[in-house]
Design an enzyme around this catalytic site. Structure first.
Site, mmCIF file in Angstrom:
data_model
loop_
_atom_site.group_PDB
_atom_site.id
_atom_site.type_symbol
_atom_site.label_atom_id
_atom_site.label_comp_id
_atom_site.label_asym_id
_atom_site.label_seq_id
_atom_site.Cartn_x
_atom_site.Cartn_y
_atom_site.Cartn_z
ATOM 1 C CG ASN A 81 55.609 1.661 74.141
ATOM 2 O OD1 ASN A 81 55.603 2.775 73.662
ATOM 3 N ND2 ASN A 81 56.729 1.111 74.605
ATOM 4 C CD GLU A 82 59.412 2.062 71.961
ATOM 5 O OE1 GLU A 82 60.184 1.320 72.602
ATOM 6 O OE2 GLU A 82 59.596 3.281 71.827
ATOM 7 C CG ASP A 83 54.856 -5.078 72.228
ATOM 8 O OD1 ASP A 83 55.699 -4.428 72.882
ATOM 9 O OD2 ASP A 83 53.895 -5.652 72.753
ATOM 10 C CG HIS A 88 57.646 5.530 69.421
ATOM 11 N ND1 HIS A 88 57.594 4.534 70.387
ATOM 12 C CD2 HIS A 88 56.374 5.940 69.262
ATOM 13 C CE1 HIS A 88 56.333 4.366 70.782
ATOM 14 N NE2 HIS A 88 55.576 5.205 70.096
ATOM 15 C CB SER A 109 52.151 3.480 69.739
ATOM 16 O OG SER A 109 52.810 4.721 69.659
#
Length: 858
Positions: free
Chosen positions: A438-440, A510, A493
């Site tokens: 997530n968002e890395d 996102h 993501s």
């Protein structure tokens, strides 16, 4: 011997490791547990969810703990083995048996199996063995590890960046919706197993589906664990059933001694396919395997699975490159939510609570849940509920918002973690994709870490300042390919073919330029989306009853109180909430008034504008493949982006999303007029669109659409209604009814709503109301609202209350009180004159007070 197991759930004691008082041991009510739960049970800790108690609980985060259990030696037949099994230890755990170290753990997400057969041969006096588990302080250990690697760039969002060094649920370090509660303990089941041979793993794998020939092939693979004396001459019997009825069987299949596996293939004619809810049923086949030797039963296990195909369609089109899910050959718009752990004290979530969450999703028309990468690989009962109720699962691996290190020991632990959890979860038909993090990749962009997408040499990735790429683009995809090859893997993501994570033409995105970022007006949300919107959101208060739970003093029950701000962990939430409230609503200072305004209106409207527009885009060459709001749930009672609060009480946004995700829904929307950019000058003209969205797999014929222009001030029709008859609604897409309507505001200066209704077979099946913006300019006094209750009994014999609702003037966002155990069929409703609506209430007992209600401007 037949397989025997014994749960070690009671009889435990614990203490502070550094407390030298020999009388310091305290009883543990039961495991699984966390040290916080056990301290609360012993009156050593106040509930950290109330008031400022989280701060009073911070000392627990800095301690190390010891758990002790004494158990009687089990009977061990000749040739049998004994295993001590831990399904989850949180996190740095050193396990001793009778004073001898048998296990060291540093990964919360792994299960462990320790062969203690030899250790039990040295039976102590009385045959009682002592098991001790020392849980070292994860917070301290993380900081020590970080200090050993000063060259790594410890960057990310949320919490102490030392968290990146530890394989522990990342939200325990605190997030922008959750407290800092560093749990420790036996967080999943621990047990003894005694056996000569057992089925270690059973994988029912659908190898092919012939939709034309109506045939499916299923391979069942059983992995065997046997003692050396029992490994020969083992046979396995496989049975395949559906709803308890046997479909096929294969008896006495020899176990391959070379790889200790038994494998069979079933050809199933006319298979019943598993579908997400709303597209079909959710039949679950069950395969069981019984292990025998010389005709003697040894062990049986079974797993349920669904027969279905699932793929993500990524292909060039006029919008860029598509990103949507196709299940059993049918394109599915994945409207749904993101999921965080439902509690900070994880063992408190039981199977019933998991199921209630998923039931709420189904009732709300949501097709997909995204298990977010900063939490945990969820309990089996979570995925079982998704299987049974038809909710698709997007499963992140547990990496969130950081530049994770990748030294060799860490990579090996991550690989074991991935193998363990993919093997555990791969039979669930609900899981349709695994996602690396997530968002890395957003952290990589913001910190300007090295990422050359064209460089395909993994060794170079490890030498860069973004070594985590090696995890997401080598380790994890290799595990998925080997252990669940039919499941699609997505590196992160958001992510899209190496392009910037904000690229709206490819992959998922996102979209946080509403609330975060540029703080765009929520009225234009649909124009901000991408090919798949996997995060977006707007904050809201929980229900007043939830506020009452964690706010102890009446004097603190006002919107800007210290304790309310403390329970909102989002940076800058005061300014962000104020911006959206002041832009759109008349302000108030009383909690009874302001609190409903914030969550009745802003969050509900934001979600409506997003889902309504993105659902429309589905019909435009799959421009938007899905929308997963942030977030469905909370981990404690708080102010956050959730649309259902910690106590499973739906917020109004839950209902606006529900209406937008119905199988048939109608939309009407005038073009956005930016009142702030024009100094509040009203528009002279505005265009509007009118459409119908459908997820039906067939056309709907002879539909009727009505559009009315109704004064907000008087309720009267400013023009004659426009009626469109004999409309054919396209299957699984969007039907434009009108694309270039124009309203002349000078000729009709009154503020008015556009109210649309859709009839099918003589029944109103969908409604939508578009309001002039912003609401703060409108007068909502004297609405003439009537709510008339009637009591009836359903066909199933259930007592129900019917609420018949009408109004003389348009009413915005009529919200009914949420009570535990009581459900309403609809809420957050817009009511217009001449259109009576009906709400069904279940769960009210005779003599209960009627539900309270509020609406905007009341």
């Amino acid at each position: 011997m037949a397989f025997y197991h014994q749960r070690l759930s009671t009889g435990w004691a614990f203490r502070d490791r550094d407390d030298e008082n020999t009388e310091a041991w305290m009883p543990v009510p039961a495991v699984p547990s966390t040290v916080q739960q056990d301290l609360i049970a012993n009156n050593k800790l106040e509930n950290p969810y109330i008031g400022f108690n989280e701060l009073k609980a911070r000392w627990v985060n800095e301690k190390s703990w010891i758990y002790r259990h004494a158990f009687q030696q089990p009977e061990i037949p000749t040739g049998a083995k004994v295993a001590l099994v831990f399904d989850g230890l949180d996190t740095f755990a050193s396990v001793t048996l009778d004073g001898q170290t048998i296990l060291k753990s540093d990964n919360m997400f792994l299960g462990y199996r320790v062969d203690i057969t030899e250790a039990l041969q040295k039976s102590p006096e009385g045959g009682q063995h002592v098991l001790e588990i020392e849980f070292d302080c994860a917070q301290s250990r993380a900081r020590e590890i970080r200090g050993k690697y000063p060259d790594h760039k410890w960057v990310g969002f949320n919490g102490d960046m030392a968290r990146l060094a530890v394989r522990k649920a990342q939200y325990h370090w605190g997030w922008d919706w959750g407290p800092v509660i560093m749990t420790a303990g036996i967080w999943r089941e621990v047990r003894l197993e005694v056996y000569s041979a057992r089925v270690a793993d059973l994988w029912p794998k659908t190898t092919s589906i012939d939709f034309d020939g109506e045939l499916a092939s299923v391979t069942a693979i059983a992995k065997i664990d046997a003692s050396s004396s029992a490994s020969d001459d083992l046979t396995a019997s496989f049975h395949l059933t559906l709803r308890g009825q046997e479909i096929a069987r294969q008896e006495n299949v020899p176990v391959n001694t070379a790889n200790q596996t038994a494998e069979v293939k079933f050809e199933i004619t006319d298979p019943e396919l598993w579908w997400p809810h709303g597209y079909g049923s959710q039949p679950l086949y069950e395969v069981s395997v019984s292990l025998s030797r010389d005709g003697k039963y040894l062990h049986t296990t079974s797993k349920k699975f669904g027969i279905r195909s699932a793929e993500i369609i990524q292909r060039p089109d006029k919008h860029g490159k598509s990103f949507f899910f196709r299940i059993n050959g049918v394109d599915v718009f994945c409207g749904g939510s993101c999921w965080i752990p439902a509690d900070n004290l994880l063992p408190s979530i039981d199977a019933e609570r998991y199921r209630k969450w998923i039931e709420l999703m189904v009732a709300g028309g949501q097709a997909m849940i995204r298990v977010w990468g900063g939490g945990i690989y969820e309990d089996d009962s979570f995925y079982e509920a998704c299987d049974e109720l038809g909710v698709l699962v997007w499963q992140d691996f547990m990496f969130g918002c950081g530049n994770y290190p990748a030294w060799p020991e860490m990579l090996e632990s991550i690989r074991q973690e991935a193998v363990y959890n993919v093997q555990r979860l791969r039979h669930h038909p609900s899981i349709v994709t695994y996602v690396g993090n997530n968002e890395d990749y957003q952290v990589q962009e913001q910190a300007k870490l090295t990422y050359d997408y064209e460089d395909k040499n993994p060794d170079n990735w490890l030498k860069s300042d973004f070594p985590a790429r090696y995890i997401y683009e080598k380790v994890l995809p290799e595990v998925v390919t080997e252990y669940s090859p039919a499941t699609f893997y997505h590196p992160g993501s958001p992510w899209g073919d190496g392009k910037t994570t904000s690229d709206p033409t490819v992959g998922d995105m996102h979209q946080w330029n509403v609330w975060h970022g540029t703080q765009e007006k929520y009225q234009i949300f649909a124009t901000l989306g991408g090919r798949f919107n996997s995060e977006f959101g707007m904050e809201a208060f929980p229900h007043l009853s939830t506020v009452d739970y964690f706010v102890e003093n009446e004097a603190d029950k006002f919107p800007q109180s210290h304790v309310l701000d403390f329970h909102n962990k989002a940076d800058g939430h005061e300014r962000r909430l104020a911006t959206y409230l002041v832009e759109n609503l008349r302000t108030a200072t009383d909690l009874e008034v302001c609190h409903p305004s914030s969550y009745l209106q802003v969050q509900a409207e934001t979600m409506m504008f997003g889902y309504r527009g993105w659902r429309k885009q589905w019909g435009d060459s799959r421009h938007c493949g899905g929308a997963l709001l942030w977030q469905l749930n909370d981990c404690w009672p708080t102010i956050s982006w959730s649309i259902v609060d910690y106590f499973l009480r739906p917020k109004p946004a839950y209902y606006t999303v529900k209406r937008a995700l119905r199988q048939l829904t109608i939309g009407v929307q005038r073009e956005h007029h930016d009142w702030s950019a024009t100094h509040a000058q009203p528009p002279t003209k505005s265009g509007y669109e009118l459409w119908v969205a459908s997820s039906h797999q067939h056309e709907v014929l002879n539909a009727t659409v009505e559009l009315r222009f109704q004064s907000v001030v008087s309720g009267r029709d400013l023009r004659a209604p426009v009626v469109y008859e004999n409309i054919t609604i396209a299957s699984n897409g969007t039907t434009d009814v009108l694309t270039n309507g124009v309203i002349d505001h000078i000729a009709e200066p009154e503020a008015h709503v556009l109210s649309a209704r859709l009839w099918v077979d003589g029944q109103v099946v969908a409604r939508d109301v578009d309001w002039p913006q912003p609401f703060k300019y409108l007068d909502f006094s004297d609405r003439g609202l009537e709510v008339r209750p009637e009591t009836m009994t359903s066909a199933a014999g259930e007592r129900q209350q019917i609420l018949r609702i009408s109004a003389r003037k348009p009413v915005k966002c009529l919200v009914f009180e949420e009570r535990d155990g009581v459900r309403v069929s609809d809420s957050a409703m817009d009511i217009v004159p001449g259109d009576e609506q009906v709400v069904t209430v279940t769960g009210l007992a005779e003599g209960d007070a009627p539900l309270k209600y509020r609406y905007l401007g009341q």
